[in-house]
Design an enzyme around this catalytic site. Structure first.
Site, PDB file in Angstrom:
ATOM      1  N   ASP A   1      -2.014  -4.775  11.413  1.00 33.36           N
ATOM      2  CA  ASP A   1      -2.192  -6.225  11.284  1.00 33.36           C
ATOM      3  C   ASP A   1      -1.644  -6.932  12.517  1.00 33.36           C
ATOM      4  OD1 ASP A   1      -3.210  -5.988   8.716  1.00 33.36           O
ATOM      5  OD2 ASP A   1      -1.282  -6.338   7.740  1.00 33.36           O
TER       6      ASP A   1
ATOM      7  N   ARG B   1      -2.770   2.976   1.095  1.00 32.39           N
ATOM      8  CA  ARG B   1      -3.690   3.034   2.232  1.00 32.39           C
ATOM      9  C   ARG B   1      -3.173   3.968   3.308  1.00 32.39           C
ATOM     10  NH1 ARG B   1      -3.574  -2.683   2.825  1.00 32.39           N
ATOM     11  NH2 ARG B   1      -4.073  -2.669   0.635  1.00 32.39           N
TER      12      ARG B   1
ATOM     13  N   ARG C   1      -9.310   5.770   7.567  1.00 35.27           N
ATOM     14  CA  ARG C   1      -8.672   4.829   6.651  1.00 35.27           C
ATOM     15  C   ARG C   1      -9.273   4.901   5.255  1.00 35.27           C
ATOM     16  NH1 ARG C   1      -6.448  -0.956   6.893  1.00 35.27           N
ATOM     17  NH2 ARG C   1      -7.409  -2.002   5.151  1.00 35.27           N
TER      18      ARG C   1
ATOM     19  N   ASP D   1      -2.704   0.620   8.016  1.00 34.60           N
ATOM     20  CA  ASP D   1      -2.937  -0.814   8.155  1.00 34.60           C
ATOM     21  C   ASP D   1      -2.401  -1.238   9.511  1.00 34.60           C
ATOM     22  OD1 ASP D   1      -4.090  -2.444   6.254  1.00 34.60           O
ATOM     23  OD2 ASP D   1      -2.235  -2.797   5.153  1.00 34.60           O
TER      24      ASP D   1
HETATM   25  N1  ROI Z   1       4.186  -2.682   1.010  1.00 34.48           N
HETATM   26  C1  ROI Z   1       4.961  -2.191   1.973  1.00 34.48           C
HETATM   27  N2  ROI Z   1       6.231  -1.856   1.695  1.00 34.48           N
HETATM   28  N3  ROI Z   1       4.518  -2.011   3.237  1.00 34.48           N
HETATM   29  C2  ROI Z   1       3.236  -2.319   3.584  1.00 34.48           C
HETATM   30  O1  ROI Z   1       2.855  -2.159   4.754  1.00 34.48           O
HETATM   31  C3  ROI Z   1       2.386  -2.856   2.601  1.00 34.48           C
HETATM   32  N4  ROI Z   1       1.101  -3.201   2.879  1.00 34.48           N
HETATM   33  C4  ROI Z   1       0.300  -3.740   1.966  1.00 34.48           C
HETATM   34  C5  ROI Z   1       0.764  -4.013   0.561  1.00 34.48           C
HETATM   35  C6  ROI Z   1      -0.184  -3.351  -0.432  1.00 34.48           C
HETATM   36  C7  ROI Z   1       0.746  -5.520   0.363  1.00 34.48           C
HETATM   37  N5  ROI Z   1       2.110  -3.537   0.312  1.00 34.48           N
HETATM   38  C8  ROI Z   1       2.902  -3.034   1.290  1.00 34.48           C
HETATM   39  O2  ROI Z   1      -0.923  -4.075   2.319  1.00 34.48           O
END
Ligand code: ROI
Length: 158
Positions: free
Chosen positions: A97, A92, A83, A95
């Protein structure tokens, strides 16, 4: 076993590969059964626009792991896939979550469940709608009603 939903997102290092290998790792989590995953969606970045589009999906699992153990495992997967996060709200590699963990409401310094901004994110609501159209959130909100906010979304299934 508790039903949990995990959001996957990436916009670096071949995002769909990142999601596929994260899904394999999720399938192999201890005390956890993988149930379903949505399609992969290409989405415009939320945050600075001078970054690549994201690929997003939502997975459904059943797990006997506690919320913090599940968080530890997901962070391990993020780290094992090298990562990188270049800036806040920026690009990134991966992620993962936790969106929801049963009907639990958790406010811990490491973890806020339901995810604090999931209701406003089309790249979470639309994939969740695909796998769980009748879903009702812990506060009684109906997913299908929230999804109406995003019927004109511009995400492409990939
Ligand atoms: N924007 C999109 N389209 N998808 C994401 O998973 C995503 N994740 C984030 C931020 C930077 C807020 N923007 C994102 O962490």
């Amino acid at each position: 076993m508790i039903t949990a939903y995990v959001a996957l997102g990436s916009n670096l290092n071949t995002p769909s590969k990142q999601l596929n290998s994260a899904l394999k790792a999720i399938e192999n989590l201890p005390q956890t059964r993988f149930i379903a995953v949505s399609s992969f969606y290409q989405s415009k970045p939320l945050g600075p626009q001078d970054q690549p589009d994201y690929v997003n999906a939502v997975a459904k699992i059943e797990t006997a792991l506690s919320p913090l153990s599940l968080l530890d495992e997901l962070q391990r997967i993020e780290n094992e896939q090298g990562r990188v996060r270049l800036r806040r709200w920026g690009e990134r590699t991966l992620d993962l979550d936790i969106l929801l963990y049963g009907n639990e409401i958790i406010q811990n310094e490491r973890l806020i469940i339901p995810h604090y901004d999931m209701y406003n994110r089309e790249f979470v609501i639309i994939p969740l709608m695909e796998i769980e159209p009748d879903f009702i959130f812990p506060d009684g909100k109906k997913l299908a009603e929230l999804a109406l906010n995003f019927i004109h979304h511009s995400m492409k299934k990939i």
